[in-house]
Structures are given as C-alpha cells and as structure tokens.
Design a protein around this motif. Structure first.
Motif, PDB file in Angstrom:
ATOM      1  N   LYS A 109       0.989  -1.434  -0.391  1.00 20.78           N
ATOM      2  CA  LYS A 109      -0.098   0.658   0.465  1.00 20.78           C
ATOM      3  C   LYS A 109       1.322   1.231   0.244  1.00 20.78           C
ATOM      4  CE  LYS A 109      -3.983   1.522   2.203  1.00 20.78           C
ATOM      5  NZ  LYS A 109      -4.484   1.669   3.482  1.00 20.78           N
ATOM      6  N   SER A 110       1.894   0.942   0.688  1.00 15.53           N
ATOM      7  CA  SER A 110       3.068   2.494   1.050  1.00 15.53           C
ATOM      8  C   SER A 110       3.075   2.689  -0.094  1.00 15.53           C
ATOM      9  CB  SER A 110       3.676   2.110   1.777  1.00 15.53           C
ATOM     10  OG  SER A 110       3.588   1.775   2.648  1.00 15.53           O
ATOM     11  N   ASP A 111       3.636   1.396  -1.086  1.00 15.87           N
ATOM     12  CA  ASP A 111       4.540   1.793  -2.368  1.00 15.87           C
ATOM     13  C   ASP A 111       3.457   2.175  -3.536  1.00 15.87           C
ATOM     14  OD1 ASP A 111       7.017   0.884  -0.964  1.00 15.87           O
ATOM     15  OD2 ASP A 111       7.231  -0.495  -2.052  1.00 15.87           O
ATOM     16  N   MET A 112       2.435   1.453  -3.407  1.00 17.83           N
ATOM     17  CA  MET A 112       1.917   1.673  -4.589  1.00 17.83           C
ATOM     18  C   MET A 112       1.000   3.538  -4.606  1.00 17.83           C
ATOM     19  SD  MET A 112       0.320  -0.931  -6.278  1.00 17.83           S
ATOM     20  CE  MET A 112      -0.395  -0.136  -7.340  1.00 17.83           C
ATOM     21  N   GLY A 113       0.539   3.941  -3.245  1.00 14.90           N
ATOM     22  CA  GLY A 113       0.501   5.542  -2.351  1.00 14.90           C
ATOM     23  C   GLY A 113       1.819   5.908  -3.747  1.00 14.90           C
ATOM     24  N   ASN A 114       3.684   5.719  -2.498  1.00 13.94           N
ATOM     25  CA  ASN A 114       3.754   6.662  -3.145  1.00 13.94           C
ATOM     26  C   ASN A 114       4.777   6.919  -4.422  1.00 13.94           C
ATOM     27  OD1 ASN A 114       3.675   7.125  -0.334  1.00 13.94           O
ATOM     28  ND2 ASN A 114       5.428   5.618   0.813  1.00 13.94           N
ATOM     29  N   ILE A 115       4.226   5.738  -4.731  1.00 13.65           N
ATOM     30  CA  ILE A 115       5.101   5.919  -6.219  1.00 13.65           C
ATOM     31  C   ILE A 115       4.798   7.197  -7.206  1.00 13.65           C
ATOM     32  CG2 ILE A 115       3.432   4.496  -8.123  1.00 13.65           C
ATOM     33  CD1 ILE A 115       6.892   4.104  -7.968  1.00 13.65           C
ATOM     34  N   GLY A 116       3.337   7.091  -6.569  1.00 11.25           N
ATOM     35  CA  GLY A 116       3.055   8.691  -7.257  1.00 11.25           C
ATOM     36  C   GLY A 116       3.942   9.812  -7.296  1.00 11.25           C
ATOM     37  N   ASP A 117       4.484  10.058  -6.262  1.00 14.18           N
ATOM     38  CA  ASP A 117       6.568  11.537  -6.351  1.00 14.18           C
ATOM     39  C   ASP A 117       6.915  11.185  -6.721  1.00 14.18           C
ATOM     40  OD1 ASP A 117       5.081  11.610  -3.851  1.00 14.18           O
ATOM     41  OD2 ASP A 117       6.701  10.910  -2.239  1.00 14.18           O
ATOM     42  N   LEU A 118       6.898  10.503  -7.842  1.00 15.73           N
ATOM     43  CA  LEU A 118       8.142  10.509  -8.736  1.00 15.73           C
ATOM     44  C   LEU A 118       7.240  11.013 -10.346  1.00 15.73           C
ATOM     45  CD1 LEU A 118       9.889   6.956  -8.886  1.00 15.73           C
ATOM     46  CD2 LEU A 118       9.969   8.677  -7.614  1.00 15.73           C
ATOM     47  N   PHE A 119       5.597  11.317 -10.380  1.00 23.34           N
ATOM     48  CA  PHE A 119       4.749  11.365 -11.546  1.00 23.34           C
ATOM     49  C   PHE A 119       4.395  13.196 -11.375  1.00 23.34           C
ATOM     50  CE2 PHE A 119       4.554   6.914 -11.146  1.00 23.34           C
ATOM     51  CZ  PHE A 119       5.436   6.977 -12.312  1.00 23.34           C
ATOM     52  N   ALA A 120       4.550  13.466 -12.282  1.00 20.17           N
ATOM     53  CA  ALA A 120       4.244  14.861 -12.637  1.00 20.17           C
ATOM     54  C   ALA A 120       2.632  14.833 -12.435  1.00 20.17           C
ATOM     55  CB  ALA A 120       4.367  15.459 -14.370  1.00 20.17           C
ATOM     56  N   ARG A 121       2.006  15.974 -12.448  1.00 15.53           N
ATOM     57  CA  ARG A 121       0.511  16.376 -12.333  1.00 15.53           C
ATOM     58  C   ARG A 121      -0.178  16.333 -13.500  1.00 15.53           C
ATOM     59  NH1 ARG A 121      -0.872  20.155  -7.944  1.00 15.53           N
ATOM     60  NH2 ARG A 121      -2.702  20.413  -9.286  1.00 15.53           N
ATOM     61  N   GLU A 122       0.439  15.907 -14.734  1.00 14.32           N
ATOM     62  CA  GLU A 122      -0.441  16.549 -16.114  1.00 14.32           C
ATOM     63  C   GLU A 122      -0.537  15.244 -16.863  1.00 14.32           C
ATOM     64  OE1 GLU A 122       2.636  17.990 -15.630  1.00 14.32           O
ATOM     65  OE2 GLU A 122       1.636  20.371 -15.173  1.00 14.32           O
ATOM     66  N   ASN A 123      -0.434  13.876 -16.241  1.00 10.70           N
ATOM     67  CA  ASN A 123       0.051  12.195 -16.250  1.00 10.70           C
ATOM     68  C   ASN A 123      -1.186  11.771 -16.696  1.00 10.70           C
ATOM     69  OD1 ASN A 123       2.713  11.645 -16.531  1.00 10.70           O
ATOM     70  ND2 ASN A 123       2.883  12.069 -15.075  1.00 10.70           N
ATOM     71  N   THR A 124      -1.720  11.859 -17.149  1.00 16.80           N
ATOM     72  CA  THR A 124      -3.579  11.290 -17.026  1.00 16.80           C
ATOM     73  C   THR A 124      -3.215   9.488 -16.680  1.00 16.80           C
ATOM     74  OG1 THR A 124      -3.842  11.973 -19.745  1.00 16.80           O
ATOM     75  CG2 THR A 124      -5.380  10.450 -18.441  1.00 16.80           C
ATOM     76  N   VAL A 125      -4.392   9.430 -15.689  1.00 13.92           N
ATOM     77  CA  VAL A 125      -4.034   8.182 -15.121  1.00 13.92           C
ATOM     78  C   VAL A 125      -4.785   7.570 -15.571  1.00 13.92           C
ATOM     79  CG1 VAL A 125      -4.248   6.619 -13.174  1.00 13.92           C
ATOM     80  CG2 VAL A 125      -2.636   9.036 -13.346  1.00 13.92           C
ATOM     81  N   ALA A 126      -5.438   5.936 -16.110  1.00 15.63           N
ATOM     82  CA  ALA A 126      -6.121   4.840 -15.676  1.00 15.63           C
ATOM     83  C   ALA A 126      -6.581   3.979 -14.330  1.00 15.63           C
ATOM     84  CB  ALA A 126      -6.141   4.761 -17.433  1.00 15.63           C
ATOM     85  N   VAL A 127      -7.399   3.588 -14.434  1.00 14.15           N
ATOM     86  CA  VAL A 127      -7.892   2.745 -13.335  1.00 14.15           C
ATOM     87  C   VAL A 127      -9.077   1.421 -13.018  1.00 14.15           C
ATOM     88  CG1 VAL A 127      -6.616   3.936 -11.517  1.00 14.15           C
ATOM     89  CG2 VAL A 127      -9.094   3.716 -11.727  1.00 14.15           C
ATOM     90  N   THR A 128      -9.376   0.233 -12.817  1.00  9.74           N
ATOM     91  CA  THR A 128     -10.052  -0.552 -13.998  1.00  9.74           C
ATOM     92  C   THR A 128     -11.122  -0.623 -12.849  1.00  9.74           C
ATOM     93  OG1 THR A 128      -8.590  -1.690 -11.794  1.00  9.74           O
ATOM     94  CG2 THR A 128      -8.559  -2.881 -14.771  1.00  9.74           C
ATOM     95  N   ASP A 129     -12.383  -0.152 -12.907  1.00 11.90           N
ATOM     96  CA  ASP A 129     -13.617  -0.184 -11.739  1.00 11.90           C
ATOM     97  C   ASP A 129     -14.223  -1.503 -11.841  1.00 11.90           C
ATOM     98  OD1 ASP A 129     -15.725   1.251 -10.990  1.00 11.90           O
ATOM     99  OD2 ASP A 129     -15.785   2.144 -12.506  1.00 11.90           O
ATOM    100  N   PRO A 130     -15.005  -1.777 -10.432  1.00 10.61           N
ATOM    101  CA  PRO A 130     -14.083  -1.611  -9.030  1.00 10.61           C
ATOM    102  C   PRO A 130     -12.386  -1.806  -9.138  1.00 10.61           C
ATOM    103  CG  PRO A 130     -15.167  -3.772  -9.228  1.00 10.61           C
ATOM    104  CD  PRO A 130     -15.065  -2.959 -10.881  1.00 10.61           C
ATOM    105  N   VAL A 131     -12.086  -0.900  -7.887  1.00  8.78           N
ATOM    106  CA  VAL A 131     -10.878  -0.502  -8.101  1.00  8.78           C
ATOM    107  C   VAL A 131     -10.165  -0.361  -6.148  1.00  8.78           C
ATOM    108  CG1 VAL A 131     -10.840   2.083  -8.127  1.00  8.78           C
ATOM    109  CG2 VAL A 131      -9.082   0.712  -8.927  1.00  8.78           C
ATOM    110  N   TYR A 132      -9.201  -1.206  -5.490  1.00  9.33           N
ATOM    111  CA  TYR A 132      -8.685  -0.932  -4.646  1.00  9.33           C
ATOM    112  C   TYR A 132      -8.279   0.719  -5.038  1.00  9.33           C
ATOM    113  CZ  TYR A 132      -4.954  -1.194  -1.261  1.00  9.33           C
ATOM    114  OH  TYR A 132      -4.301  -1.505   0.377  1.00  9.33           O
ATOM    115  N   PRO A 133      -8.874   1.172  -3.565  1.00 14.30           N
ATOM    116  CA  PRO A 133      -9.489   2.718  -3.272  1.00 14.30           C
ATOM    117  C   PRO A 133      -7.919   3.888  -3.317  1.00 14.30           C
ATOM    118  CG  PRO A 133     -10.656   1.139  -1.895  1.00 14.30           C
ATOM    119  CD  PRO A 133      -9.331   0.802  -2.608  1.00 14.30           C
ATOM    120  N   VAL A 134      -7.448   2.680  -2.968  1.00 13.36           N
ATOM    121  CA  VAL A 134      -5.042   3.522  -2.699  1.00 13.36           C
ATOM    122  C   VAL A 134      -4.868   4.375  -3.997  1.00 13.36           C
ATOM    123  CG1 VAL A 134      -2.756   3.833  -2.480  1.00 13.36           C
ATOM    124  CG2 VAL A 134      -4.806   2.394  -1.100  1.00 13.36           C
ATOM    125  N   TYR A 135      -5.064   3.514  -4.834  1.00 17.72           N
ATOM    126  CA  TYR A 135      -4.284   4.003  -6.789  1.00 17.72           C
ATOM    127  C   TYR A 135      -5.383   5.613  -6.888  1.00 17.72           C
ATOM    128  CZ  TYR A 135      -4.521  -1.270  -7.247  1.00 17.72           C
ATOM    129  OH  TYR A 135      -3.996  -2.232  -6.916  1.00 17.72           O
TER     130      TYR A 135
END
Ligand code: PLP
Length: 410
Positions: A109-135
């Motif tokens: 959970k920490s790593d999936m949450g923290n990895i976002g530190d590396l990425f710019a705000r401008e990135n477009t993000v896709a998630v499957t739905d339903p989803v583990y809420p942390v993403y």
C-alpha cells in the motif's frame, strides 16, 4: 498563511468502511445478542507460520548482542532477503531481475501510494473499475484526479469498467493514458487475467509509451495454469511495468508489514525541462530521502517465508483460505447467485439478485442473516449491483454464514 494541498480537501471521507462500521454498530445496538459474521474486511486471521516467528525470535536475539546488533539497514533492503526474492519469485519463473531492481518496503500500500511522487501532475491516469481505493485517492492527493463528479468518478481519471458483461477483463483505453494501474488477481472482484490478456496491456503500454503499475499482492492465491504470477512473465514488461508485491496476504504479514517493489532499470519517463528520468534511480532517491528501511526483525521474518518449512506453512494457510473460498462459491452458486472470483484470489464477488443496489443488499444481509459483506459500489461505480465477501475468516464462521445463505429466502 499555510496553504493546504487541495487534493486532501477534495477527498471524500473513507465512506465505505466507516459507513459499514456505522451501520453494523447501529444494528448491534438494536440487537445486542445478534451473532454477526464479518466477511467484509480483507484482513488475514491465521497466525504467522512457525518458521516465520522462529526467525523473528532469532532476529530479536541478534539485536540483543553487540556483535550481531543492527542499526539502520540498507534503505533498499538487506541482501539476504533480496536474494531470496529474486531466486524464488522470479528466477524460478524464468525471469531475470537484478538485486538493485528490488526495493523492500513496509508493504504494497505504501509503495503504490508513494510511487506517485515520481510523476508529474499532467499525466493521465487510468484505473480499472471497481478498484482498490488507494490508486485513486493517492492520485487525488497528487493533483492528477481533477474534480469529483456526481457519478462518483474523478473527471481526469479514466475508468476501465470490469463487470460480468466483459468477463472482468478491462478493455484497452479509447483515449491515450500515461499511467495504468492494474491489479491481478484483483481486489475486489477476485478475478484475474490470463497471460494472453495481460500481454495485450503490455503491448499497449509499449506501443503507447505508458507505464503499468502492477499490483500483484494476491499472486500467491493463483491456482490456475496460464495465469501470470508476475507481469515480467510477459515479454517486454521490463520496459513498461513496475511490480508491487506484499507478504501481507501470502504470509500473513498484515500486522508486521513487509512488501517489495520491482523497478526495472531500463524504464524512463520524460520531462519537458530535464530530458529523461530513470525511474529506478528516481525511486531509489525517493526512498533514500523519505524512508529508512524495514526492520531487521521483519526482513528476517520475510526471509523465512522462503525456507522449506516457511513455504509449506504459508501454503497451508493459503489453502485454508482458499478452501473457505470454495465453500463460499459453491454455496452462493447453489442458492442461485451469479458468482465470480474465489479461484485465484481470496475474494468472492457476486451480483445482487433482482438488480438490488449494493447497499440495499448489504442491509438485507445484515438484518436478515447477520452476515457482513462489502457493498461493491464502495470500490467504484462499476461495482454497483455487486457484493464482495472475503475468505479470510475462520472455516467455522464461513460454514455457518453459508448455512444462513442456504436457508435464506433471498
Ligand atoms: N494491494 C491490494 C490490491 C490490496 O487489496 C491490499 C490490501 O488489502 C494491499 C495492496 C495492501 O498491501 P500491504 O498490506 O502490503 O500494504
């Protein structure tokens, strides 16, 4: 004046589990003698393997003697654990991973949450739905999600529906995406992808220049052939995917905390001003700055998971949970429900009968058979009309809960 990160303010409260707790509490107040069976929370209940606790005792003894005492460990993790991970989780599946591509952490959970530190705000993000809420929530915190719509979706996130209609296999996105979160075997649906289905995603990411963040927290529950345990079983994935692993469910570490992340050295991401960034180096830099490693005792515990006894004892626990999963699946099917998952994951996902909404069915289960599940809609809009049950309880409770389903006039 101190200005707050607006991402935090725009996050709704943790509605799902607090709402469940509130509803259960008020039911209990009215029915203090009710025998409630909780099949909602995804936490393990079996004790740690003996090989693991023996290793922890030994490690504690090491810490009590000057000669073997350990202070700060290597931020990336001890070599003894990284070696075991590479040998058992990758080499044995024909995958080559270098020691400096593995980062030990206090959990997925920490790593999936923290990895976002590396990425710019401008990135477009896709998630499957339903989803583990942390993403989703971590991208809201990182400013990449936009604003929350009435539908429960964030306007800058691309949702890839996974429903019975598409066999819980997400379609490739119709518009370009930069970062794709995939979790297989999946929480909450309990379903997974075969190798050829995951290959489509790897091929897509390679073609589009996207990055896949692959959550493999439930790989130890895979029972079928042809289901990938690691995304690196797919050719090319080392050029487009970061994989997250956890000892939480595979070895019962939810309380002692250990996981790891594989960041291949050849993955780069662009920058308008600084050329390309190497994600392995950036993650190392991030961890060295914000994380001081997992305790020696915990890493010794994780090492013991890979010993002969450790493997067997952990497997026994997984078999125990998967026997529960089979009991739940069989029973729910026998009472006429449409049931998914529970074969390669400890989650069972079923459609609520009569097109009843998830919360409505949750309430009926609670008040009529005193079994607590999780409403599917809590994991995203495409979860509406589904419920999740977990196989992590005791066998006794599972059997009683299922006998209640059997005698229930659904
Ligand atoms: N990823 C998924 C999909 C999960 O369901 C969970 C826990 O429920 C986690 C990660 C958390 O893993 P950890 O305990 O290693 O933080």
């Amino acid at each position: 004046m101190v200005l707050v990160n607006n991402g935090f303010l725009s996050l709704p409260g943790n509605y799902l589990f607090s709402e469940i707790a509130r509803k259960v509490e008020s039911y209990k107040n009215l029915h203090p003698d009710a025998d409630l069976i909780r099949m909602g929370i995804g936490d393990v209940t079996r004790p740690l393997a003996k090989a693991v606790t023996d290793a922890m005792h030994e490690a504690v003894s090491d810490m009590s003697v000057a000669e073997t005492f350990k202070g700060y460990g290597p931020e990336q993790g001890y070599g003894f654990l990284i070696e075991k991970i590479i040998e058992n989780d990758f080499v044995q599946r024909g995958i080559e991973i270098a020691p400096d591509e593995v980062f030990i952490s206090d959990g997925c959970k920490s790593d999936m949450g923290n990895i976002g530190d590396l990425f710019a705000r401008e990135n477009t993000v896709a998630v499957t739905d339903p989803v583990y809420p942390v993403y989703v929530d971590s991208n809201v915190m990182g400013g990449r999600a936009g604003s929350l719509l009435k539908s429960g979706k964030w306007n800058n996130i691309i949702y890839l529906p996974c429903t019975a209609e598409n066999g819980f296999i997400p379609d490739l996105p119709e518009s370009p995406v930069d970062i794709i979160y995939l979790c297989f075997p999946n929480n909450p649906t309990g379903t997974t992808l075969k190798k050829n289905e995951l290959k489509k995603w790897v091929d897509y990411a390679l073609e589009a220049g996207s990055l896949i963040l692959f959550d493999a927290a439930y790989e130890a529950f895979i029972s079928e052939e042809d289901v990938p345990h690691s995304i690196y079983e797919i050719e090319g994935a080392k050029n487009c995917a970061i994989e997250f692993r956890s000892f939480s469910k595979s070895a019962g570490f939810t309380g002692i905390r250990c996981g790891y992340t594989v960041v291949p050295k050849n993955i780069t991401a662009g920058s308008a001003s600084h050329g390309k960034g190497n994600l392995n180096s950036l993650w190392r830099r991030r961890q060295a700055t914000k994380f001081n490693g997992v305790s020696y005792v915990t890493q010794k515990a994780a090492e013991a998971v890979y010993s002969d006894e450790g493997r067997k004892q952990c497997k026994d626990n997984i078999d125990y949970y998967m026997e529960n999963a089979a009991i739940i699946r069989d029973c729910l099917k026998s009472v006429g429900l449409e049931v998914f998952g529970g074969i390669n994951a400890p989650y069972i996902w079923f459609r609520t009968p009569g097109k009843r909404d998830s919360w409505g069915f949750f309430e009926r289960m609670l008040s009529e058979i005193q079994v607590i599940g999780t409403p599917g809609v809590g994991f995203g809009p495409s979860g509406e009309g589904y419920m999740r049950l977990t196989a992590f309880g005791s066998k006794e409770d599972t059997v009683v809960a299922m006998s209640r389903f059997k005698s229930w006039n659904i």
